[in-house]
Motif scaffolding. Sequence first.
Motif, PDB file in Angstrom:
ATOM      1  N   MET A 414       4.476 112.166  -1.843  1.00  0.00           N
ATOM      2  CA  MET A 414       4.813 110.791  -1.927  1.00  0.00           C
ATOM      3  C   MET A 414       3.506 109.831  -1.970  1.00  0.00           C
ATOM      4  N   GLN A 415       2.573 110.366  -0.957  1.00  0.00           N
ATOM      5  CA  GLN A 415       1.141 109.665  -0.722  1.00  0.00           C
ATOM      6  C   GLN A 415       0.428 109.707  -1.937  1.00  0.00           C
ATOM      7  N   SER A 418       1.581 107.534  -4.697  1.00  0.00           N
ATOM      8  CA  SER A 418       1.284 106.146  -4.323  1.00  0.00           C
ATOM      9  C   SER A 418      -0.364 105.818  -4.918  1.00  0.00           C
ATOM     10  N   SER A 419      -1.075 106.938  -4.510  1.00  0.00           N
ATOM     11  CA  SER A 419      -2.589 106.798  -5.088  1.00  0.00           C
ATOM     12  C   SER A 419      -2.861 106.774  -6.559  1.00  0.00           C
ATOM     13  N   PRO A 422      -1.301 102.909  -7.818  1.00  0.00           N
ATOM     14  CA  PRO A 422      -1.461 101.700  -7.094  1.00  0.00           C
ATOM     15  C   PRO A 422      -0.881 100.264  -7.598  1.00  0.00           C
TER      16      PRO A 422
END
Length: 484
Positions: A414-415, A418-419, A422
Motif C-alpha cells: 500500500m505504501q 502511494s509512492s 502521488p
Amino acid sequence: MSSSAHFADPSSFQQQSNDFVSWLESCPGVQVNPKICLADLRSTGAGRGVVARSSILEGEELFSIPRNLILAVQNSELRNLLEPDLEALGPWLSLMLVMLFEYSKGTNSKWAAYFRVLPTRFDTLMFWSSEELRELQASAIVDKIGKKGADESILQSIVPVVRANPNLFPPVHGVPSYEGDAGAATLLELAHVMGSLIMAYAFDIEKPETEDDDVDDNDESYMTDDEDEQLPKGMVPLADLLNADADRNNARLFQEEECLVMKAIKHIQEGEEIFNDYGEIPRADLLRRYGYVTENYSQYDVIELSLGDVCQVAGLSDSDVESQPRLELLEANDVLDDGYVIPRPAPNASLHDILPAELVVLLSTLCLTPEEFEQRRSKNKPPKPAMESIQASLLRKILQAKQAQYGSSLAQDMQLLSSLLPPNAPAALEGSDRRKMMALQVRIGEKEVIQAVLAMLEPLLSNGSLKRGANGDADDRQFKSARV
C-alpha cells in the motif's frame, strides 16, 4: 475495451479514428446513432472509447453491424483459398490465421481501416518480461499466462501454413520472408498480436437464429482444451471499442438474425461514456486478458490455492494422487480439484458463502486421524464439508503460508502504491511504471482477500465449529461449490 496501445502523434490518432468511422458508415447495412461518437480517452489511460453526444434512452439502439462485416473466418476469402478446412484449426487458430491474412493485405483488406484503430502493443501478461512478472509475486495468475503453450500451437499450426502459402501471406515488418529463425520470430510475434486482439476484443458469434451473446471467459492462454465445444469467434467493429466497467455498464450487444446490435440498457446522459461489461472476473484475469486493471473490479478479486499449496502445509510429501491415499479417496469420489478459488468476502458474508465445498472436504479429509480415515476409505465415503476448529487451523496455516510466498506485506504494498501515485501524478502512467502499478494492484487485492478470510476464521478457532446438520455432518448445501 481499454486499450494499452502506443500511438504516434495526436493528429495520427484522430485521423485513424476519423478514417475508421468514415469506413464504417460507408459499409452497407451499418447504422450508427448520431447521438454517439468515438472519443480520444488517452488522458485517462482508456485509449479510444464511445461517448454519448446527447441523452440516450434505455433500449435505444446505439449502432448495428451486419454479420458480413464481422472479421471472422466465414467472412474472409481465405476460407476458399486454403486447404485443409480452416475451421478444423478451431475457433482461436482459425481466426488468428484469417487476421494474419487480412493484416498482410494492408490497404487491400476490407478491414484495413479497422486494423488501424486496433492496438499493436499490449500490457497483457503475455507480453511482460520475466522481471515484470516477478512483480506479481505469488499470484496464481502467472501460471495461467500460457505463453509456452501458445508458442507451441502457433509454431505447429500457424507457421507451416503461412510458410507454405507465401503468396497469401507476404512478409511484413521488413523481413524478406518468414523462413529461418528471424522470419519465425517475426511471425511468432505477429501471431501473438493477433491472438491478443482476439483475447481482448473478439466475441463468440452465435448462429443467426439465436440472440444470446457472450465473450469467452474460459480461455487460459489463446487456446483451450475444449475448443470443439466453443463457438466461432469474430471481431465486431466498433462493438469492441467500448471500454468495460463493472459498475457503469450501460450497454449490451444483442445478436440478431442479420446483424449485431448494441443497445443502451439504461438511460445515458450527454457526455457520458458508454460501457460494456466483462462479467464478474478478478483484476488478475482482467490484467491477463485485457491488459489493464481498474478498481471497479476489485470486488471480484480472489485468492487461488493450488492442491500443492494445501498438501505442503498439511505435511504430504507431494500432491500426486496415486501416492496419497487421502487424495485418492477424494479423486475416486470426484471431489478433488487441482486448485481452489476463494472470493473476496462481500459485506456480511460467512465462511459458508465463500469457501468451496471441495476445499472444505479436502481439509476435513486431511484432518482425519488414521483410524477415522481407514473407516472412510473402507466405505469409499469422504467426509462432509464440516468446518471445525481443526479444519480452520489448517486453513489458517495454508493461508499464512500463501501470504508468505508474496515476499512483501500488504502494508508495504500500500505504501509502495502511494509512492507510485502521488497526488500530483499524471492520470495515466506509462511503460514499466504502469505495469508495476497494475501488478501492485493485483497482489494487493489478493492479500486483502487472504487477510479478510483469516479474520473470518478467528471466531471459528475460538468457538470450535460452524453449525452442523441434524445428522452430525455439516450441511454441504451451505457451502459454495467452485472449481478451478
